[in-house]
Structure formats: structure tokens, C-alpha cells
Design a protein around this motif. Structure first.
Motif, short mmCIF file in Angstrom:
data_model
loop_
_atom_site.label_atom_id
_atom_site.label_comp_id
_atom_site.label_asym_id
_atom_site.label_seq_id
_atom_site.Cartn_x
_atom_site.Cartn_y
_atom_site.Cartn_z
N LEU A 123 3.14 6.50 16.93
CA LEU A 123 1.94 6.66 17.75
C LEU A 123 0.74 6.00 17.07
N ASP A 124 1.00 4.82 16.50
CA ASP A 124 -0.01 3.99 15.86
C ASP A 124 -0.57 4.59 14.57
N ARG A 125 0.05 5.64 14.05
CA ARG A 125 -0.37 6.24 12.78
C ARG A 125 0.61 5.82 11.68
N THR A 126 0.08 5.34 10.58
CA THR A 126 0.94 4.93 9.46
C THR A 126 1.52 6.17 8.78
N LEU A 127 2.84 6.24 8.73
CA LEU A 127 3.52 7.35 8.09
C LEU A 127 4.07 6.98 6.72
N ALA A 128 4.43 5.72 6.54
CA ALA A 128 5.03 5.30 5.26
C ALA A 128 4.88 3.80 5.11
N VAL A 129 4.88 3.36 3.85
CA VAL A 129 4.83 1.94 3.53
C VAL A 129 5.81 1.67 2.39
N ALA A 130 6.72 0.73 2.60
CA ALA A 130 7.64 0.28 1.55
C ALA A 130 7.19 -1.09 1.08
N THR A 131 7.20 -1.31 -0.22
CA THR A 131 6.74 -2.59 -0.75
C THR A 131 7.74 -3.16 -1.76
N VAL A 132 7.79 -4.48 -1.79
CA VAL A 132 8.53 -5.21 -2.81
C VAL A 132 7.55 -6.18 -3.46
N SER A 133 7.38 -6.06 -4.76
CA SER A 133 6.48 -6.94 -5.54
C SER A 133 5.03 -6.83 -5.09
N ARG A 134 4.65 -5.68 -4.55
CA ARG A 134 3.26 -5.46 -4.16
C ARG A 134 2.82 -4.08 -4.61
N ASP A 135 2.77 -3.91 -5.92
CA ASP A 135 2.47 -2.60 -6.48
C ASP A 135 1.07 -2.12 -6.11
N LEU A 136 0.10 -3.03 -6.14
CA LEU A 136 -1.26 -2.63 -5.79
C LEU A 136 -1.34 -2.22 -4.32
N ARG A 137 -0.64 -2.94 -3.47
CA ARG A 137 -0.60 -2.58 -2.05
C ARG A 137 -0.03 -1.18 -1.87
N SER A 138 0.96 -0.81 -2.65
CA SER A 138 1.54 0.52 -2.56
C SER A 138 0.52 1.58 -2.93
N LEU A 139 -0.24 1.33 -3.99
CA LEU A 139 -1.29 2.27 -4.39
C LEU A 139 -2.37 2.38 -3.31
N GLN A 140 -2.73 1.26 -2.73
CA GLN A 140 -3.76 1.27 -1.68
C GLN A 140 -3.27 2.03 -0.45
N ALA A 141 -1.99 1.87 -0.13
CA ALA A 141 -1.43 2.59 1.01
C ALA A 141 -1.43 4.08 0.75
N GLU A 142 -1.10 4.47 -0.46
CA GLU A 142 -1.13 5.88 -0.83
C GLU A 142 -2.54 6.45 -0.66
N LEU A 143 -3.53 5.72 -1.16
CA LEU A 143 -4.91 6.18 -1.06
C LEU A 143 -5.35 6.31 0.40
N ALA A 144 -4.98 5.34 1.22
CA ALA A 144 -5.36 5.39 2.63
C ALA A 144 -4.74 6.60 3.32
N MET A 145 -3.49 6.92 2.98
CA MET A 145 -2.83 8.07 3.61
C MET A 145 -3.40 9.39 3.11
#
Length: 517
Positions: A492-514
Motif C-alpha cells: 500500500l505504498d509503504r516501505t516495509l523492508a529494503v534489501a541491499t547488496v554493496s550499499r551499506d550506507l543505503r541500508s542504514l538510511q533505510a533503517e533510519l527512515a523506517m
């Protein structure tokens, strides 16, 4: 990620780092930025927050991750590898999986430069809770379970100044250990035995944590506030934490002997597989789960032929979707793994493994990784509310006041999806143990942490933040095959999870956003 890989990440950077003892120009340190340098030969991270300057150790105390590649959040820095969190002001490890603090240095501002020359002493332990607080505290705490959640809880109780008796009761014969490593570096032969214990024997003595090993609990007597062991010994408690974890789902294979079938849950399990692998030529892995695929990778690193048998059409399809499953299947096939998907194991005769299609594979032994189930039997007999796990509220308290549950066994209300969830992830278990301990002490801290785990396949690490049991949209940024990608799972257009490969900073940013949702 193993410690040596983290070190290689650091060594690959420009080695011409500034020496902060000679001063560093203020105009080279913008607000909210980190600069990696040295002081007296040690790596130091220099940070500016407003008018204040902080200098801290540059490496995470969990797996030596490079904090310079991490994320600043207020007065905290988060590690890019496994999302541990440290205070810039005190160096304290604020969130698992790190427990030990990082070093802090004194920073002096002189003219248009800042100088880092002197280590600060570690912050004093929190004062022992006084008599006024003692009236509201449990006289003793018993923790049933010797895994990550139990250790994190015991550690936090002492860090918060609790002085009462703390007892950890474990059916395992080993003190709490680094469970994620059992299917990764240790199984692959890249980690020695002494990497695996989470704490030294002296740690438990120094902090007066009574660690009771090789002891199974027979009964949780909630009304009388006591725990009865199978050997007849009894422990009374003022507060109880149930951290019994999960157990591998057993799978009966016709004709197989106990010596031919292995599960991977404990340190002893991993050592048994390592012992068998020294003479094995071919192994069948039943199940294309996280554990199954990591076992396959570890055994291939050892040079053993591996056949993976699983009923689904793609590995991890239910957890990460078809595209990630396709990528992982191709990655393992490139390393020589043979998949038999849409199949099950029918029989095991001698060394002949017969599949549902009639295919026969010669194998020395099999490793079964077809899932796990929460260990709720004790809690159920004690009368606690069970809902495919032990039901807890946002404070991780069960249906009985003063009785808490944490880790793989707990099902709690997820503030992001609105669902009640149970997550079998190591970092979640440790963070729940920490929150449960604070609530045992009456702090009323809600468990709102975003779930996180990491999964390793040869030289590819997948970080996953959030929790998506079901989704209606998957968005890709980058390319999986190039091993540089972020995969976002939405409902429903809400981010529930993010999987990353070679994007460690993106993973941290996704965690913070959630976290802000």
C-alpha cells in the motif's frame, strides 16, 4: 562480514590520513561530517556537531566495521556492517550487536584548528540502584535461555546498575556464542573456535551473572515465581525473561540414520558438521533457506560437492521474491552448487539419496534446513498467551505481569506494518533482550527497533532492514547481477523492508527512515 574483510575495506582506502595530534583545520570539518585520521598511531574519527567536536575510535567493537563509512544520527554513529550504534559523547555501545564501547579522545580547539591528543577514560558504570529504587525492583532476575537475547538482557541489567541476582539457565553446553558465525566463517573454516564465544568466562564472574549450562527447565511456576530444572534444582525469581529461541523443524527421511542427518542450530551442531566435512566428498542440503544456502556456500568453500534440494521454484522466494531468488541461485550455481528445486527427499539408503522425482544422489551426509519453530512448550504449560510464539506487548511483557519474552520466541506488535510479528534474526533478539532488561527495571521502553539481518553467500553480503511478510510492490535501484542494488518491498505504498547488496550506507538510511514511521 568477517573481521578480515572489514580490515581489507579499511586498507583499500587512501592511507594518507591526517595526524590529528598536529591539528586539523576547522574549515576541513563541515557540520555533520566525519573525517578519518590518526592520533598516536591509532585510527580516530573526528566529528563536528554544531559547536562541539568529538573524536572516537574508528572501528566498531563488533566486527571491526569502518565507522567512517557509517551514518551519523544526532550524537550517534552507526556501523555500516551490522548496524551497531555508538554514542559520540561517551563511546557507549547503545544498540546491539556491539556490546563494548569505543574509545573517546579529548578534542581541544585552538584558533582555527582542533587537536586530538589524549584518550579519555571510559565512562564510569552507572551507579548501583539505591534503596529507593530497590523497593520497586525485582529481588532477582532469572533468564531462561542462553542465546543472544538472554546475554544481551543480562549485560544490560548490569550496565543499568541492577545489583540483584541474575541467573541465566541454558540447555546448551557452551556459554553464549556468536550464532550467525556458525553457518558462515566458522563452518567455512575461516574462523577459529575462540572467535565464537561472545564473552570470556571472566566476564560472567566479574558481573556476577550465574551462568547455568547443560541444564534443561522442566517447569515455569509462574504463581510461585520459581523455575524448576529437570535435575530437581529450583531458582526463585522476582522477574522472569523467557528467551528460549527457536528449534529446527525436524524432518523424517526414510532410511536415514542419525549419523547421516545434521541440523545447524548450536555450536556443537556446527562442529559436528565440520568434523564430517573433513572426509566428505558430497553433501545434500535440504532446504534453500538462509541457513541452507549459507551452509551450501561454506561447504563449497571447503571444496565439497553440494546439492540443494527444496520444494520451491526459487530459493528464498517467499522472503525476498523471485528476482533475488534467481540472483542467489545463479550465484551459487556459479560456485558449483547443484539445485534440485520443486523436489523433496524420499529416501536415504546407504549413501544414496533418492528424490521425489526418482533422481538418486550419492552423498556422505545431509544437512537439514527446512525452518525453525518457536520453543513455546514451557510458556504454554505455564499458562502464558501463545500466538505462534509467546505473545508480548510493546514492552515485551507477556500476558503475566513481571514475565517477559525476547528473541525468536516472542511475537510482538510491529509499529510499521500494524501486524503482530515474530522474527528469527540475531540482532533483533539481542536488541529485544536489551529492551526487556530495561523494562524489567521499570523503564517502560517500547520495542520499536527496525529488524535487521545480514546473509552471506561467498563474497556477497545481503543486508536486510525491515520486515515484509507480504508485499504488493518490489522496486529495484541498481542491478543485482552487477552486485550493486537496493530492493524495496512495499505494501500500500509503504516501505516495509529494503534489501541491499554493496550499499551499506543505503541500508542504514533505510533503517533510519523506517524508524520515523
Amino acid at each position: 562480514m568477517p573481521m578480515d574483510e572489514a580490515l581489507n575495506m579499511e586498507q583499500s582506502k587512501d592511507t594518507a590520513r591526517p595526524d590529528f595530534t598536529n591539528g586539523f583545520p576547522l574549515d576541513g570539518l563541515p557540520e555533520g561530517e566525519m573525517v578519518l585520521g590518526q592520533s598516536d598511531g591509532e585510527d580516530v574519527l573526528l566529528v563536528r556537531r554544531g559547536t562541539e567536536f568529538f573524536a572516537i575510535g574508528a572501528h566498531c567493537t563488533h566486527y571491526h566495521g569502518p565507522l567512517a563509512d557509517g551514518l551519523l544520527v544526532g550524537e550517534e554513529v552507526r556501523c555500516p556492517l551490522h548496524h551497531a550504534c555508538f554514542s559520540l559523547r561517551t563511546g557507549e555501545a547503545l544498540r546491539a550487536p556491539a556490546f563494548d564501547p569505543i574509545t573517546c579522545w579529548r578534542v581541544d580547539k585552538m584558533g582555527d584548528k582542533v587537536f586530538v591528543r589524549e584518550k579519555l577514560s571510559q565512562p564510569l558504570a552507572k551507579p548501583i540502584m539505591g534503596s529507593r529504587a530497590s523497593a520497586t525492583l525485582p529481588a532477582s532476575v532469572v533468564i531462561v535461555g542462553g542465546g543472544g537475547a538472554g546475554l544481551a538482557a543480562a549485560d544490560m541489567l548490569r550496565r543499568e546498575g541492577y545489583d540483584g541476582a541474575v541467573t541465566m539457565i541454558s540447555g546448551d553446553d557452551s556459554a553464549p556464542y556468536d550464532r550467525p558465525n556458525l553457518s558462515k566463517d566458522f563452518l567455512a573454516g575461516n574462523a577459529p573456535d575462540d572467535w565464537i564465544p561472545l564473552r570470556s568466562p571472566e566476564y560472567y564472574l566479574d558481573r556476577r551473572i550465574d551462568l547455568v549450562l547443560s541444564s534443561r527447565v522442566a517447569l515455569l511456576d509462574i504463581q510461585r515465581k520459581r523455575v524448576l530444572l529437570e535435575n530437581g534444582k529450583t531458582y526463585g525469581f522476582g522477574a522472569l525473561l523467557i528467551a528460549t529461541g527457536a528449534e529446527p523443524v525436524p524432518l523424517r527421511i526414510e532410511g536415514a540414520t542419525d549419523a547421516q542427518i545434521h541440523y545447524l542450530r548450536t555450536f556443537a551442531d556446527s562442529k559436528a558438521i565440520v568434523a564430517k566435512a573433513t572426509s566428505a566428498k558430497r553433501v545434500v542440503v535440504v532446504g534453500a533457506s538462509f541457513i541452507g544456502l549459507e551452509v551450501a556456500a561454506a561447504l563449497r568453500i571447503r571444496g565439497i560437492d553440494v546439492h540443494v534440494v527444496a520444494p520451491k521454484s526459487q530459493p528464498l522466494q517467499r522472503i525476498m521474491g523471485k528476482e533475488v531468488g534467481r540472483f542467489l541461485k545463479g550465484l551459487h550455481e556459479a560456485h558449483g552448487v547443484v539445485f534440485h528445486l520443486g523436489e523433496t527427499v524420499r529416501r536415504f539408503d546407504g549413501k544414496a539419496v533418492t528424490l521425489s522425482s526418482g533422481t538418486v544422489i550419492d552423498a556422505d551426509f545431509a544437512v537439514l534446513g527446512v525452518g525453525a519453530q518457536p520453543a513455546v512448550a514451557l510458556a504454554e504449560r505455564a499458562g502464558l498467551t501463545i500466538d505462534r510464539g509467546i505473545s508480548v506487548n510493546e514492552y515485551l511483557e507477556t500476558s503475566v505481569q513481571g514475565v517477559f519474552a525476547a528473541g525468536d520466541v516472542a511475537r510482538w506488535p510491529d509499529p510499521r506494518s500494524g501486524d503482530r510479528v515474530r522474527v528469527e534474526h540475531w540482532v533483533v533478539a539481542e536488541r529485544q533482550g536489551q529492551v526487556a532488561a530495561m523494562n524489567i527495571l521499570g523503564q517502560r521502553v517500547r520495542f520499536t527497533a527496525v529488524p535487521f539481518f545480514w546473509n552471506v553467500h561467498y563474497d556477497v553480503t545481503i543486508n536486510y532492514v525491515g520486515h515484509a511478510e507480504k508485499w504488493d510492490t518490489v522496486e529495484f535501484d541498481g542491478n543485482l547481477d552487477s552486485r550493486n542494488c537496493a530492493v524495496t518491498y512495499k505494501r500500500l505504498d509503504r516501505t516495509l523492508a529494503v534489501a541491499t547488496v554493496s550499499r551499506d550506507l543505503r541500508s542504514l538510511q533505510a533503517e533510519l527512515a523506517m524508524e520515523s514511521v
